[in-house]
Design a protein around this motif. Structure first.
Motif, PDB file in Angstrom:
ATOM      1  N   GLU A 173      21.554  43.776  22.541  1.00  0.00           N
ATOM      2  CA  GLU A 173      21.105  44.655  21.465  1.00  0.00           C
ATOM      3  C   GLU A 173      19.684  45.156  21.746  1.00  0.00           C
ATOM      4  OE1 GLU A 173      21.494  43.287  17.451  1.00  0.00           O
ATOM      5  OE2 GLU A 173      20.498  45.091  16.719  1.00  0.00           O
ATOM      6  N   PRO A 174      19.503  46.477  21.763  1.00  0.00           N
ATOM      7  CA  PRO A 174      18.155  46.972  22.065  1.00  0.00           C
ATOM      8  C   PRO A 174      17.200  46.740  20.893  1.00  0.00           C
ATOM      9  CG  PRO A 174      19.683  48.804  21.698  1.00  0.00           C
ATOM     10  CD  PRO A 174      20.476  47.551  21.557  1.00  0.00           C
ATOM     11  N   PRO A 175      16.040  46.148  21.146  1.00  0.00           N
ATOM     12  CA  PRO A 175      15.063  46.002  20.067  1.00  0.00           C
ATOM     13  C   PRO A 175      14.376  47.330  19.808  1.00  0.00           C
ATOM     14  CG  PRO A 175      14.138  45.203  22.113  1.00  0.00           C
ATOM     15  CD  PRO A 175      15.550  45.642  22.427  1.00  0.00           C
ATOM     16  N   LEU A 176      13.816  47.461  18.623  1.00  0.00           N
ATOM     17  CA  LEU A 176      13.005  48.640  18.327  1.00  0.00           C
ATOM     18  C   LEU A 176      11.691  48.458  19.085  1.00  0.00           C
ATOM     19  CD1 LEU A 176      13.413  51.075  16.430  1.00  0.00           C
ATOM     20  CD2 LEU A 176      12.227  49.781  14.667  1.00  0.00           C
ATOM     21  N   ARG A 177      11.375  49.401  19.982  1.00  0.00           N
ATOM     22  CA  ARG A 177      10.168  49.185  20.800  1.00  0.00           C
ATOM     23  C   ARG A 177       9.317  50.446  20.851  1.00  0.00           C
ATOM     24  NH1 ARG A 177      11.148  51.190  26.173  1.00  0.00           N
ATOM     25  NH2 ARG A 177      13.254  52.042  26.231  1.00  0.00           N
TER      26      ARG A 177
ATOM     27  N   ALA B 281      10.877  65.886  20.848  1.00  0.00           N
ATOM     28  CA  ALA B 281      11.067  64.884  21.902  1.00  0.00           C
ATOM     29  C   ALA B 281      11.783  63.655  21.353  1.00  0.00           C
ATOM     30  CB  ALA B 281       9.699  64.497  22.485  1.00  0.00           C
ATOM     31  N   PRO B 282      13.030  63.842  20.864  1.00  0.00           N
ATOM     32  CA  PRO B 282      13.763  62.680  20.348  1.00  0.00           C
ATOM     33  C   PRO B 282      13.998  61.686  21.482  1.00  0.00           C
ATOM     34  CG  PRO B 282      15.238  64.574  20.586  1.00  0.00           C
ATOM     35  CD  PRO B 282      13.835  65.076  20.827  1.00  0.00           C
ATOM     36  N   ARG B 283      13.908  60.401  21.147  1.00  0.00           N
ATOM     37  CA  ARG B 283      14.068  59.377  22.173  1.00  0.00           C
ATOM     38  C   ARG B 283      15.142  58.370  21.798  1.00  0.00           C
ATOM     39  NH1 ARG B 283      12.278  62.610  24.704  1.00  0.00           N
ATOM     40  NH2 ARG B 283      10.316  62.764  25.850  1.00  0.00           N
ATOM     41  N   HIS B 284      16.120  58.844  21.033  1.00  0.00           N
ATOM     42  CA  HIS B 284      17.302  58.016  20.805  1.00  0.00           C
ATOM     43  C   HIS B 284      18.532  58.916  20.848  1.00  0.00           C
ATOM     44  CE1 HIS B 284      20.191  55.197  19.275  1.00  0.00           C
ATOM     45  NE2 HIS B 284      19.293  54.244  19.432  1.00  0.00           N
ATOM     46  N   PRO B 285      19.557  58.518  21.615  1.00  0.00           N
ATOM     47  CA  PRO B 285      20.748  59.368  21.720  1.00  0.00           C
ATOM     48  C   PRO B 285      21.384  59.694  20.366  1.00  0.00           C
ATOM     49  CG  PRO B 285      20.794  57.697  23.411  1.00  0.00           C
ATOM     50  CD  PRO B 285      19.622  57.363  22.520  1.00  0.00           C
ATOM     51  N   TYR B 286      21.274  58.784  19.415  1.00  0.00           N
ATOM     52  CA  TYR B 286      21.841  59.071  18.099  1.00  0.00           C
ATOM     53  C   TYR B 286      21.090  60.217  17.413  1.00  0.00           C
ATOM     54  CZ  TYR B 286      23.377  58.474  13.288  1.00  0.00           C
ATOM     55  OH  TYR B 286      23.861  58.683  12.026  1.00  0.00           O
ATOM     56  N   THR B 287      19.768  60.221  17.531  1.00  0.00           N
ATOM     57  CA  THR B 287      18.980  61.310  16.956  1.00  0.00           C
ATOM     58  C   THR B 287      19.382  62.636  17.594  1.00  0.00           C
ATOM     59  OG1 THR B 287      17.139  59.749  16.789  1.00  0.00           O
ATOM     60  CG2 THR B 287      16.633  62.073  16.416  1.00  0.00           C
TER      61      THR B 287
ATOM     62  N   CYS C  61      16.538  51.988  21.892  1.00  0.00           N
ATOM     63  CA  CYS C  61      17.459  52.337  22.980  1.00  0.00           C
ATOM     64  C   CYS C  61      16.897  51.757  24.266  1.00  0.00           C
ATOM     65  CB  CYS C  61      17.591  53.860  23.100  1.00  0.00           C
ATOM     66  SG  CYS C  61      18.497  54.380  24.585  1.00  0.00           S
ATOM     67  N   HIS C  62      17.754  51.065  25.025  1.00  0.00           N
ATOM     68  CA  HIS C  62      17.307  50.495  26.303  1.00  0.00           C
ATOM     69  C   HIS C  62      16.806  51.580  27.248  1.00  0.00           C
ATOM     70  CE1 HIS C  62      18.763  46.544  25.391  1.00  0.00           C
ATOM     71  NE2 HIS C  62      20.038  46.891  25.349  1.00  0.00           N
ATOM     72  N   PHE C  63      17.387  52.754  27.124  1.00  0.00           N
ATOM     73  CA  PHE C  63      17.141  53.782  28.142  1.00  0.00           C
ATOM     74  C   PHE C  63      16.474  55.032  27.556  1.00  0.00           C
ATOM     75  CE2 PHE C  63      20.863  51.247  29.464  1.00  0.00           C
ATOM     76  CZ  PHE C  63      20.296  50.645  30.585  1.00  0.00           C
ATOM     77  N   ALA C  64      15.662  54.812  26.516  1.00  0.00           N
ATOM     78  CA  ALA C  64      15.020  55.927  25.808  1.00  0.00           C
ATOM     79  C   ALA C  64      14.287  56.868  26.764  1.00  0.00           C
ATOM     80  CB  ALA C  64      14.051  55.383  24.762  1.00  0.00           C
ATOM     81  N   GLU C  65      13.654  56.324  27.780  1.00  0.00           N
ATOM     82  CA  GLU C  65      12.856  57.152  28.704  1.00  0.00           C
ATOM     83  C   GLU C  65      13.725  58.160  29.451  1.00  0.00           C
ATOM     84  OE1 GLU C  65      12.482  53.970  28.222  1.00  0.00           O
ATOM     85  OE2 GLU C  65      10.366  53.681  27.713  1.00  0.00           O
ATOM     86  N   GLU C  66      15.015  57.862  29.581  1.00  0.00           N
ATOM     87  CA  GLU C  66      15.895  58.797  30.292  1.00  0.00           C
ATOM     88  C   GLU C  66      16.099  60.090  29.517  1.00  0.00           C
ATOM     89  OE1 GLU C  66      19.541  56.916  31.473  1.00  0.00           O
ATOM     90  OE2 GLU C  66      18.477  55.263  32.450  1.00  0.00           O
TER      91      GLU C  66
END
Ligand SMILES: Nc1ncnc2c1ncn2[C@@H]1O[C@H](COP(=O)(O)OP(=O)(O)OP(=O)(O)O)[C@@H](O)[C@H]1O
Ligand code: SF4
Ligand SMILES: [Mg+2]
Length: 346
Positions: free
Chosen positions: A306-310, A247-253, A321-326
């Motif tokens: 800039e998206p903070p690490l959250r 379940a990666p939650r960053h587009p770069y990953t 990522c601002h839109f990690a949930e997507e």
């Protein structure tokens, strides 16, 4: 949770070059817990090595400069520690294995003497005891006929054997933290697998927490418990290895996983991340990944903020990522292969 063995907080490292200031590591924060293996992955130039070298006092200053941060090892800040104390920790409680053992082995001294010297540097032992401990270590890492090999020079060892000797030296003083930077990259594929086994054995024998820096997500799946994904000197995502692949939650990953060669189908399948890593002298505004991101769709927020690490949940999974949930439900095409490897980790 036990106390971390290494706690890096807000680490920032610059290099002043003729072309400008290279922002190599930017406000990096993470912990390493006793006995765990933490993988650090990311493309070339993402700051993986510099972040570790800085913590150990090994970046050239100048041109390097640590402009912010703390790095607590066993509660002591390595970044403010005297050179002498830091030298005592390096090669003792903290040991390193690099990609190219030729840079760490001295070509004019016998392999065995170099390992014995590492033992002497941190322990008050006789020459005889250091020699027999060295032979024991060479045996442990699978160097055949260690008594004879003790008296050979680095050029008489193959690349794989040199890496074994480096691992023997690294664990000679039973480190609490082992930092392995691309430990198998310079070796051919069959030797890589052997060195990986030696590294696992060394880790298990010493119980050392291990930081494994690598491009190779397969290696991460095999060895790591948790993973830090770095891009442009920043942490993009951090989670346990299973979550990272499932379940990666960053587009770069996701991009890194999709760019793995896929071996489970007849055709080898490879989809590199489009574009190039950003300039670290003048990085893009907003999210550093936005020029290459499949999820951004040119959204203003990606370009400007800039998206903070959250945190994404209660279990320590964080993403920048601002839109990690997507990304929920939108799995990487690539997940099956590494997850199986991670699952067999025992
Ligand atoms: N001595 C130096 N002078 C100037 N820039 C440097 C120096 N050392 C490192 N850098 C820069 O710092 C950035 C981060 O480098 P680093 O070696 O940490 O990358 P990496 O993620 O380990 O890459 P690789 O996977 O290729 O090893 C790079 O842009 C690199 O060019
Ligand atoms: S913040 Fe925007 S550009 Fe950055 S990774 Fe998330 S979607 Fe992509
Ligand atoms: Mg590196």
């Amino acid at each position: 949770m036990p106390d971390p063995i290494l706690s890096i907080k807000d680490l920032t490292v610059d290099f002043r070059t003729e072309d400008g200031v290279v922002h190599a590591v930017n406000h990096v924060t993470y912990d390493v817990f006793p006995g765990e293996t933490l993988g650090i992955v990311g493309e070339s130039g993402s700051g993986k090595s510099v972040s570790q070298l800085a913590v150990l006092g090994l970046i050239p200053q100048p041109p390097g400069r640590i402009t912010s941060g703390e790095a607590y090892f066993n509660g002591k800040n390595l970044l403010t520690m005297g050179k002498k104390d830091l030298r005592r920790i390096r090669g003792g409680e903290v040991a390193m294995v690099f990609q190219d053992p030729m840079t760490s082995l001295n070509p004019v001294f016998k392999i065995g003497d170099q390992i014995a010297e590492a033992i002497h540097a941190h322990n008050d032992v006789s020459n005889k005891a250091a020699r027999s401990r060295t032979i024991e270590l060479l045996k442990l890492v699978g160097v055949p006929t260690p008594e004879r090999r003790y008296d050979q020079y680095p050029h008489e060892f193959s690349g794989g054997m040199r890496q074994r000797a480096m691992i023997a030296m690294a664990i000679a003083n039973e480190p609490k933290l082992l930092i392995a930077d691309e430990p198998t990259t310079a070796l051919d594929v069959t030797i890589q697998a052997q060195i990986l086994e030696v590294l696992k054995k060394a880790r298990d024998e010493t119980g050392a927490a291990t930081i494994l820096i690598t491009h190779d997500l397969g290696l991460v799946a095999e060895m790591a418990d948790r993973v830090v994904v770095m891009y442009a000197g920043k942490v993009m995502e951090l989670t346990d290895v299973r979550t990272l692949f499932e379940a990666p939650r960053h587009p770069y990953t996701v991009g890194l996983m999709d760019s793995l060669p896929r071996m489970t189908v007849d055709e080898e399948w490879l989809r590199p991340i489009p574009g190039q890593p950003p300039s670290l002298i003048s990085p893009p505004p907003g999210c550093p990944f936005h020029p290459r991101c499949f999820l951004s769709n040119g959204r203003e927020r990606c370009r400007e903020e800039e998206p903070p690490l959250r945190p994404l949940g209660p279990d320590g999974h964080v993403s920048a990522c601002h839109f990690a949930e997507e990304l929920e439900g939108q799995q990487s095409k690539q997940v099956e292969t590494p997850v199986e490897a991670a699952g067999s980790k025992g």
